[in-house]
Design an enzyme around this catalytic site. Structure first.
Site, PDB file in Angstrom:
ATOM      1  N   VAL A 145       0.833  -1.206   0.000  1.00  0.00           N
ATOM      2  CA  VAL A 145       0.000   0.000   0.000  1.00  0.00           C
ATOM      3  C   VAL A 145       0.865   1.253   0.000  1.00  0.00           C
ATOM      4  CG1 VAL A 145      -1.728   1.297   1.294  1.00  0.00           C
ATOM      5  CG2 VAL A 145      -1.946  -1.180   1.065  1.00  0.00           C
ATOM      6  N   ALA A 181       2.344   1.707  -3.398  1.00  0.00           N
ATOM      7  CA  ALA A 181       1.342   2.231  -4.328  1.00  0.00           C
ATOM      8  C   ALA A 181       1.125   3.723  -4.106  1.00  0.00           C
ATOM      9  CB  ALA A 181       0.036   1.465  -4.171  1.00  0.00           C
ATOM     10  N   TYR A 182       1.099   4.127  -2.839  1.00  0.00           N
ATOM     11  CA  TYR A 182       0.899   5.535  -2.499  1.00  0.00           C
ATOM     12  C   TYR A 182       2.009   6.405  -3.091  1.00  0.00           C
ATOM     13  CZ  TYR A 182       0.721   9.681   0.546  1.00  0.00           C
ATOM     14  OH  TYR A 182       0.686  10.958   1.039  1.00  0.00           O
ATOM     15  N   ILE A 183       3.245   6.024  -2.871  1.00  0.00           N
ATOM     16  CA  ILE A 183       4.371   6.806  -3.379  1.00  0.00           C
ATOM     17  C   ILE A 183       4.402   6.784  -4.910  1.00  0.00           C
ATOM     18  CG2 ILE A 183       6.896   6.882  -3.520  1.00  0.00           C
ATOM     19  CD1 ILE A 183       5.712   8.094  -0.967  1.00  0.00           C
TER      20      ILE A 183
END
Length: 220
Positions: free
Chosen positions: A127, A130-132
């Site tokens: 997660v 994915a965020y970065i």
């Protein structure tokens, strides 16, 4: 000035709305949940129902008409999975930038994150990676546009009271924390400093008053 804030019920967004309304601006918060209207209005902003995951650039452009600035403060949130990082942290930013171009609103402040601009560190969970990755893609999209954009990458956000003292600089800064109060204060100052256009800035707590920190950035 009318300032449209995407993610209008977020912790930074509500603080920003209070600052803007308190100084005589007219903030408008984009929200997707009608239950959040009262909170946004209590912060002094117009509450506008708009789900950036289910709308079009044309529809959002209608909302942005007449605004002087747009702030992307939306995020999928800590409880979301990897997929929504791409639909919100990346996709919603791209859609909002499309809408700003269509509406002729040039000033665009994007709240990103320290760590963006580089591949995720090895060993981080799916997660976070994915965020970065999504934040990096959103930055790259915005940087290619003919908007007067400024990208702000805060460090770890805290809910403690703001100090009004920060470190604001071109990347890279060392890891650090910053109160959400101070992030909102810096965004308000950046709205007033269009000379920071086409700059990527990182933000952590520090010892320089916000207005002075922005002035020092403009000298570099």
């Amino acid at each position: 000035m009318r300032v449209v804030i995407a993610g209008g019920h977020g912790k930074v967004a509500l603080r920003l709305a209070r600052l803007l309304s308190g100084r005589g601006d007219a903030p408008a918060g984009l929200i997707r949940n009608p239950d959040q209207v009262a909170d946004v209005e209590a912060a002094g902003a117009e509450a506008v129902l708009c789900d950036l995951e289910r709308t079009t650039p044309e529809e959002v452009a209608e909302i942005l008409l007449g605004a002087g600035a747009v702030v992307f403060a939306a995020g999928a949130g800590p409880g979301s999975g990897a997929a929504r990082k791409f639909t919100v942290d990346q996709g919603a930013s791209v859609l909002l930038a499309d809408a700003a171009e269509r509406a002729g609103v040039s000033r665009f402040i994007q709240i990103s994150s320290m760590g963006a601009g580089s591949p995720p560190a090895p060993g981080r969970d799916e997660v976070w990676a994915a965020y970065i990755t999504a934040k990096t893609a959103a930055e790259e999209d915005l940087r290619a546009r003919p908007l007067d954009w400024t990208i702000l990458r805060p460090g770890r956000l805290t809910d403690g009271p703001g100090t009004g003292l920060v470190t604001l600089a071109d990347p890279p800064l060392p890891p650090g924390a910053v109160p959400r109060d101070d992030v909102a204060a810096v965004i308000a100052a950046l709205i007033d400093a269009p000379e920071t256009r086409h700059r990527v800035l990182e933000l952590i707590g520090g010892g320089v008053p916000v207005a002075e920190a922005v002035r020092l950035v403009l000298m570099r």
